[in-house]
Design a protein around this motif. Structure first.
Motif: not given
Length: 186
Positions: A9-10, A114-116, A17, A102, A13-14
């Motif tokens: 998950d991380i 969309e980002f956490d 981004r 976000r 997200q990276e």
């Protein structure tokens, strides 16, 4: 279910981004291509976010900015970006780490990320006020009309002209700021 020791998950997200960073770096280098423009939503209280006290008071939790017609001095680094924008005819400089973002949306091609945003650290009082930006140096971009949203947005910027040749009566030259919820599929 097994425990995820790799933390996909991380990593995802990276990686996403990184897409946003690469797009902004290209815009920094060459300007906005075609009808592309961006709605970027970020947490105003996240670590590393720097906005004026005036904007922080008006948007204490999050705000959405539009990079379309009038922005200047876009600078993108590995960890974030800074940009000059006008809010009610007052030039401001914003610094936003990618970790505080976000949402990233390009309505010209209906592309959305969309980002956490991790809020493990306290965010209250972490915003460092910035002085007002100096004389704006707008970058011209082709004009386009964003898709209408279902909700009435809370404007942070002045409305953009309705067409390329003349502004609609009573409207300025900025753009509406809307939440990404207005663009999400219901």
């Amino acid at each position: 279910m097994a425990e995820d020791h790799i933390r996909y998950d991380i990593l995802a997200q990276e990686a996403l981004r990184g897409v946003m960073r690469k797009v902004l770096q290209e815009v920094q280098r060459t300007g906005l291509p075609g009808n592309h423009h961006f709605f970027i939503t970020f947490l105003t209280g996240a670590p590393g976010v720097r906005v004026s006290t005036r904007l922080k008071e008006r948007y204490p939790e999050q705000m959405t900015i539009v990079l379309q017609y009038q922005y200047w001095d876009l600078k993108v680094t590995d960890v974030g970006f800074e940009v000059g924008l006008s809010f009610s005819d007052v030039p401001e400089k914003l610094e936003v780490p990618f970790a505080a973002v976000r949402g990233f949306y390009d309505p010209s091609v209906n592309f959305e990320l969309e980002f956490d945003v991790r809020t493990d650290e306290p965010v209250a009082g972490d915003v460092t006020p910035l002085p007002k930006a100096e004389t704006p140096k707008p970058q011209a971009a082709p004009r386009s009309t964003p898709k209408p949203s279902a909700k009435k947005p809370e404007p942070a910027l002045e409305k953009a002209p309705a067409d390329a040749d003349k502004p609609a009566e009573g409207e300025g030259k900025g753009a509406d700021v809307v939440s990404l919820d207005a663009f999400r599929k219901k």
